[in-house]
Design an enzyme around this catalytic site. Structure first.
Site, short mmCIF file in Angstrom:
data_model
loop_
_atom_site.label_atom_id
_atom_site.label_comp_id
_atom_site.label_asym_id
_atom_site.label_seq_id
_atom_site.Cartn_x
_atom_site.Cartn_y
_atom_site.Cartn_z
N ASN A 13 20.87 41.17 11.83
CA ASN A 13 21.51 41.21 10.51
C ASN A 13 20.74 40.27 9.59
OD1 ASN A 13 23.13 41.16 8.27
ND2 ASN A 13 24.89 40.21 9.28
N LYS A 15 21.06 39.86 6.48
CA LYS A 15 21.87 39.33 5.38
C LYS A 15 21.09 39.47 4.06
CE LYS A 15 24.32 36.57 8.73
NZ LYS A 15 25.07 35.37 9.06
N HIS A 105 32.15 42.08 8.50
CA HIS A 105 31.49 40.78 8.73
C HIS A 105 32.31 39.68 8.04
CE1 HIS A 105 28.61 37.56 8.88
NE2 HIS A 105 27.94 38.26 9.78
N GLU A 107 31.47 37.17 6.45
CA GLU A 107 30.99 36.81 5.10
C GLU A 107 31.57 37.77 4.06
OE1 GLU A 107 26.81 36.70 6.06
OE2 GLU A 107 27.17 34.92 7.28
N GLU A 178 32.11 37.62 16.50
CA GLU A 178 31.33 36.55 15.87
C GLU A 178 32.26 35.41 15.47
OE1 GLU A 178 27.43 38.26 14.13
OE2 GLU A 178 28.96 38.47 12.62
N GLY A 184 25.48 30.68 11.79
CA GLY A 184 24.55 29.91 10.96
C GLY A 184 24.70 28.41 11.13
N SER A 222 24.67 32.23 16.09
CA SER A 222 23.59 31.36 16.56
C SER A 222 22.95 31.83 17.87
CB SER A 222 24.07 29.90 16.66
OG SER A 222 24.48 29.44 15.38
P1 13P Z 1 23.47 33.54 12.92
O1 13P Z 1 22.76 34.18 14.10
O2 13P Z 1 22.52 33.09 11.85
O3 13P Z 1 24.42 32.50 13.34
O4 13P Z 1 24.34 34.71 12.22
C1 13P Z 1 25.18 35.48 13.00
C2 13P Z 1 25.67 36.60 12.17
O5 13P Z 1 26.43 36.38 11.24
C3 13P Z 1 25.18 37.94 12.47
O6 13P Z 1 25.91 38.91 11.79
#
Ligand code: 13P
Length: 263
Positions: A13, A15, A105, A107, A178, A184, A222
Protein backbone atom coordinates in the site's frame (compact mmCIF):
# COMPACT_ATOMS: atom_id res chain seq x y z
CA UNK A 1 -9.50 -26.99 3.84
CA UNK A 2 -7.21 -25.76 6.56
CA UNK A 3 -6.45 -22.07 6.64
CA UNK A 4 -2.75 -22.80 6.19
CA UNK A 5 -3.38 -23.98 2.61
CA UNK A 6 -4.53 -20.51 1.54
CA UNK A 7 -2.15 -19.04 -1.03
CA UNK A 8 -0.62 -16.02 0.69
CA UNK A 9 -0.87 -12.41 -0.45
CA UNK A 10 1.65 -9.62 -0.13
CA UNK A 11 0.27 -6.23 -1.10
CA UNK A 12 2.15 -2.95 -1.03
CA UNK A 13 0.00 0.00 0.00
CA UNK A 14 1.94 2.99 -1.29
CA UNK A 15 -0.54 5.44 0.27
CA UNK A 16 0.04 9.04 -0.98
CA UNK A 17 3.48 8.18 -2.40
CA UNK A 18 5.70 8.48 -4.45
CA UNK A 19 6.27 10.98 -7.30
CA UNK A 20 6.04 9.59 -10.85
CA UNK A 21 9.75 9.11 -11.51
CA UNK A 22 10.16 7.13 -8.30
CA UNK A 23 7.06 5.10 -9.09
CA UNK A 24 8.61 4.00 -12.39
CA UNK A 25 11.83 3.06 -10.62
CA UNK A 26 9.99 1.19 -7.90
CA UNK A 27 7.98 -0.86 -10.40
CA UNK A 28 11.14 -1.59 -12.41
CA UNK A 29 12.87 -2.77 -9.24
CA UNK A 30 9.97 -5.04 -8.29
CA UNK A 31 9.85 -6.51 -11.79
CA UNK A 32 13.61 -7.11 -11.79
CA UNK A 33 13.32 -9.16 -8.64
CA UNK A 34 9.99 -10.90 -9.11
CA UNK A 35 9.09 -11.31 -12.78
CA UNK A 36 11.28 -14.36 -13.29
CA UNK A 37 10.89 -15.66 -9.75
CA UNK A 38 8.96 -18.68 -8.50
CA UNK A 39 7.61 -16.45 -5.74
CA UNK A 40 4.76 -15.30 -7.99
CA UNK A 41 3.50 -18.86 -8.27
CA UNK A 42 3.55 -19.28 -4.49
CA UNK A 43 2.20 -15.88 -3.46
CA UNK A 44 -0.33 -13.36 -4.78
CA UNK A 45 1.44 -10.03 -5.13
CA UNK A 46 -0.19 -6.63 -5.51
CA UNK A 47 0.74 -2.98 -5.39
CA UNK A 48 -1.61 -0.11 -4.59
CA UNK A 49 -0.37 3.13 -6.15
CA UNK A 50 -2.03 6.54 -6.04
CA UNK A 51 -5.08 6.79 -8.29
CA UNK A 52 -3.16 8.85 -10.84
CA UNK A 53 -0.67 6.02 -11.36
CA UNK A 54 -3.01 3.03 -11.53
CA UNK A 55 -2.89 2.78 -15.30
CA UNK A 56 0.76 3.62 -15.80
CA UNK A 57 1.79 1.07 -13.19
CA UNK A 58 -0.51 -1.50 -14.78
CA UNK A 59 1.03 -0.89 -18.21
CA UNK A 60 4.58 -1.00 -16.89
CA UNK A 61 3.91 -4.25 -15.03
CA UNK A 62 2.25 -5.82 -18.08
CA UNK A 63 5.46 -5.46 -20.08
CA UNK A 64 6.99 -8.18 -17.89
CA UNK A 65 4.30 -9.70 -15.71
CA UNK A 66 0.57 -10.16 -15.72
CA UNK A 67 0.69 -11.75 -12.30
CA UNK A 68 1.28 -8.68 -10.15
CA UNK A 69 -2.08 -7.10 -9.37
CA UNK A 70 -2.70 -3.37 -9.33
CA UNK A 71 -4.90 -2.45 -6.39
CA UNK A 72 -6.90 0.77 -6.04
CA UNK A 73 -6.62 2.43 -2.63
CA UNK A 74 -10.23 3.61 -2.62
CA UNK A 75 -13.43 3.83 -4.65
CA UNK A 76 -16.56 5.94 -4.72
CA UNK A 77 -19.75 5.42 -2.76
CA UNK A 78 -21.40 6.19 -6.09
CA UNK A 79 -21.81 3.40 -8.62
CA UNK A 80 -21.60 3.49 -12.40
CA UNK A 81 -21.04 6.82 -14.12
CA UNK A 82 -22.55 10.26 -13.58
CA UNK A 83 -22.18 13.79 -12.33
CA UNK A 84 -20.02 13.02 -9.27
CA UNK A 85 -17.02 15.33 -9.51
CA UNK A 86 -13.78 13.84 -8.28
CA UNK A 87 -15.08 10.30 -7.87
CA UNK A 88 -14.04 6.96 -9.39
CA UNK A 89 -16.61 4.17 -9.24
CA UNK A 90 -16.16 0.42 -8.96
CA UNK A 91 -17.38 -0.01 -12.52
CA UNK A 92 -14.85 2.49 -13.85
CA UNK A 93 -12.04 0.70 -12.02
CA UNK A 94 -13.17 -2.64 -13.44
CA UNK A 95 -13.52 -1.13 -16.91
CA UNK A 96 -9.90 0.03 -16.68
CA UNK A 97 -8.76 -3.49 -15.78
CA UNK A 98 -8.25 -2.78 -12.08
CA UNK A 99 -9.61 -5.82 -10.25
CA UNK A 100 -8.73 -5.14 -6.61
CA UNK A 101 -9.49 -2.37 -4.14
CA UNK A 102 -8.73 -1.57 -0.49
CA UNK A 103 -11.73 -0.74 1.69
CA UNK A 104 -11.80 0.39 5.32
CA UNK A 105 -8.18 1.39 5.84
CA UNK A 106 -7.91 3.09 9.24
CA UNK A 107 -6.51 6.22 7.57
CA UNK A 108 -9.73 6.53 5.57
CA UNK A 109 -11.90 5.69 8.57
CA UNK A 110 -10.11 8.24 10.78
CA UNK A 111 -9.29 11.08 8.38
CA UNK A 112 -11.75 10.95 5.49
CA UNK A 113 -15.09 10.16 7.05
CA UNK A 114 -15.40 6.57 5.89
CA UNK A 115 -18.13 5.57 8.33
CA UNK A 116 -19.51 2.05 8.52
CA UNK A 117 -22.36 3.10 6.20
CA UNK A 118 -19.94 4.57 3.67
CA UNK A 119 -17.71 1.49 3.81
CA UNK A 120 -20.67 -0.82 3.32
CA UNK A 121 -21.80 1.13 0.27
CA UNK A 122 -18.30 1.02 -1.19
CA UNK A 123 -18.13 -2.71 -0.49
CA UNK A 124 -21.52 -3.38 -2.08
CA UNK A 125 -20.48 -1.41 -5.17
CA UNK A 126 -17.13 -3.19 -5.41
CA UNK A 127 -18.58 -6.68 -5.04
CA UNK A 128 -21.35 -5.96 -7.54
CA UNK A 129 -18.79 -4.76 -10.09
CA UNK A 130 -16.78 -7.97 -9.60
CA UNK A 131 -13.83 -6.40 -7.80
CA UNK A 132 -11.88 -8.29 -5.17
CA UNK A 133 -11.67 -6.31 -1.96
CA UNK A 134 -9.11 -6.13 0.81
CA UNK A 135 -11.17 -5.08 3.83
CA UNK A 136 -9.09 -3.53 6.61
CA UNK A 137 -9.87 -3.81 10.32
CA UNK A 138 -7.91 -2.93 13.43
CA UNK A 139 -8.06 -1.49 16.92
CA UNK A 140 -6.49 1.60 18.49
CA UNK A 141 -3.90 1.37 21.25
CA UNK A 142 -6.47 2.52 23.82
CA UNK A 143 -8.86 -0.22 22.71
CA UNK A 144 -6.10 -2.83 22.97
CA UNK A 145 -4.98 -1.64 26.38
CA UNK A 146 -8.53 -1.73 27.71
CA UNK A 147 -9.02 -5.30 26.51
CA UNK A 148 -11.46 -4.45 23.73
CA UNK A 149 -9.34 -5.38 20.72
CA UNK A 150 -11.07 -8.67 19.88
CA UNK A 151 -14.55 -7.18 20.15
CA UNK A 152 -13.70 -4.05 18.15
CA UNK A 153 -12.13 -6.02 15.33
CA UNK A 154 -14.90 -8.61 15.22
CA UNK A 155 -17.50 -5.84 15.12
CA UNK A 156 -15.72 -4.38 12.08
CA UNK A 157 -15.94 -7.79 10.40
CA UNK A 158 -19.60 -8.18 11.39
CA UNK A 159 -20.32 -4.70 9.99
CA UNK A 160 -19.99 -6.03 6.45
CA UNK A 161 -21.27 -9.57 6.95
CA UNK A 162 -24.83 -8.97 5.81
CA UNK A 163 -23.52 -7.59 2.49
CA UNK A 164 -21.28 -10.57 1.64
CA UNK A 165 -22.48 -13.98 0.43
CA UNK A 166 -20.60 -17.22 1.09
CA UNK A 167 -19.41 -17.24 -2.51
CA UNK A 168 -18.18 -13.66 -2.22
CA UNK A 169 -16.30 -14.46 0.99
CA UNK A 170 -14.70 -17.31 -0.88
CA UNK A 171 -13.84 -15.47 -4.09
CA UNK A 172 -13.85 -11.74 -3.54
CA UNK A 173 -12.92 -10.83 0.03
CA UNK A 174 -9.58 -10.70 1.79
CA UNK A 175 -9.34 -9.29 5.32
CA UNK A 176 -6.36 -7.24 6.48
CA UNK A 177 -5.86 -6.94 10.24
CA UNK A 178 -3.95 -3.72 10.83
CA UNK A 179 -3.66 -2.67 14.48
CA UNK A 180 -3.70 1.12 14.25
CA UNK A 181 -0.94 1.48 16.85
CA UNK A 182 1.39 -0.56 14.61
CA UNK A 183 0.86 1.44 11.40
CA UNK A 184 3.87 3.55 10.47
CA UNK A 185 5.18 3.42 14.04
CA UNK A 186 7.82 0.74 13.73
CA UNK A 187 5.89 -1.23 16.38
CA UNK A 188 4.68 -4.58 15.13
CA UNK A 189 2.25 -6.86 16.87
CA UNK A 190 4.25 -9.84 18.06
CA UNK A 191 3.68 -12.91 15.89
CA UNK A 192 1.86 -14.47 18.88
CA UNK A 193 -0.50 -11.49 19.31
CA UNK A 194 -1.11 -11.22 15.57
CA UNK A 195 -1.77 -14.96 15.28
CA UNK A 196 -4.17 -14.79 18.24
CA UNK A 197 -6.14 -11.99 16.58
CA UNK A 198 -6.16 -13.75 13.22
CA UNK A 199 -7.44 -16.94 14.87
CA UNK A 200 -10.10 -14.85 16.63
CA UNK A 201 -11.16 -13.34 13.29
CA UNK A 202 -11.30 -16.76 11.64
CA UNK A 203 -13.31 -18.18 14.51
CA UNK A 204 -15.72 -15.26 14.30
CA UNK A 205 -15.93 -15.65 10.54
CA UNK A 206 -16.94 -19.29 10.93
CA UNK A 207 -20.18 -18.09 12.52
CA UNK A 208 -20.79 -15.72 9.61
CA UNK A 209 -19.88 -17.86 6.61
CA UNK A 210 -19.18 -21.43 5.61
CA UNK A 211 -16.16 -20.09 3.69
CA UNK A 212 -14.23 -18.99 6.81
CA UNK A 213 -11.34 -21.36 6.23
CA UNK A 214 -10.88 -19.99 2.69
CA UNK A 215 -10.69 -16.30 3.58
CA UNK A 216 -7.15 -14.93 3.49
CA UNK A 217 -6.38 -12.80 6.54
CA UNK A 218 -3.39 -10.49 6.04
CA UNK A 219 -1.43 -8.71 8.75
CA UNK A 220 -0.44 -5.07 8.35
CA UNK A 221 1.50 -2.72 10.60
CA UNK A 222 5.25 -2.15 10.29
CA UNK A 223 5.86 -5.35 8.34
CA UNK A 224 9.53 -5.44 7.33
CA UNK A 225 11.95 -8.04 5.97
CA UNK A 226 13.18 -8.51 9.56
CA UNK A 227 9.80 -9.62 10.92
CA UNK A 228 8.17 -11.10 7.81
CA UNK A 229 9.44 -14.63 8.30
CA UNK A 230 8.10 -14.94 11.85
CA UNK A 231 4.73 -13.47 10.84
CA UNK A 232 4.55 -15.73 7.78
CA UNK A 233 5.14 -18.80 9.95
CA UNK A 234 1.86 -18.21 11.84
CA UNK A 235 -0.89 -20.53 10.60
CA UNK A 236 -3.66 -17.92 10.37
CA UNK A 237 -1.52 -15.14 8.88
CA UNK A 238 -2.04 -15.50 5.15
CA UNK A 239 -0.01 -12.57 3.97
CA UNK A 240 0.88 -8.96 4.57
CA UNK A 241 -0.40 -5.50 3.73
CA UNK A 242 2.78 -3.47 3.70
CA UNK A 243 3.05 0.31 3.92
CA UNK A 244 6.46 1.95 4.35
CA UNK A 245 8.54 -1.12 3.45
CA UNK A 246 6.68 -1.47 0.14
CA UNK A 247 8.17 1.79 -1.14
CA UNK A 248 11.53 0.08 -1.52
CA UNK A 249 11.77 -2.74 -4.05
CA UNK A 250 14.36 -4.70 -2.04
CA UNK A 251 12.41 -4.70 1.19
CA UNK A 252 9.06 -5.34 -0.53
CA UNK A 253 10.43 -8.27 -2.51
CA UNK A 254 12.14 -9.71 0.59
CA UNK A 255 8.73 -9.76 2.29
CA UNK A 256 7.19 -11.44 -0.78
CA UNK A 257 9.92 -14.08 -0.69
CA UNK A 258 9.38 -14.68 3.03
CA UNK A 259 5.67 -15.38 2.53
CA UNK A 260 6.20 -17.35 -0.69
CA UNK A 261 8.69 -19.61 1.09
CA UNK A 262 6.60 -20.15 4.20
CA UNK A 263 3.37 -21.63 2.94
P1 13P B 1 3.24 0.45 7.60
O1 13P B 1 3.75 -0.84 7.01
O2 13P B 1 3.98 1.66 7.09
O3 13P B 1 3.15 0.40 9.08
O4 13P B 1 1.73 0.65 7.06
C1 13P B 1 0.83 -0.40 7.18
C2 13P B 1 -0.38 -0.05 6.42
O5 13P B 1 -1.11 0.86 6.79
C3 13P B 1 -0.65 -0.79 5.19
O6 13P B 1 -1.93 -0.55 4.72
Amino acid sequence: MSASTIKPWVVGNWKMNPVQAETTQLVAGILDQLSASDALAACHVGVAPIALSLMTVKQQLAEKSHEIAVVAQDLSVKAGTGAFTGEVSAELLKDAGIDHVLIGHSERREMFGDSVEVLKQKLVNALAAGLKIIYCVGETLAQRESGQANDVVMQQVKDIADCVSDLQWQQQVVIAYEPIWAIGTGKTASPEDAQAMHANIRQGLSVLTSAASQVAILYGGSVKPENAEALAACPDINGALVGGASLNADSFCAIVHAFAASK
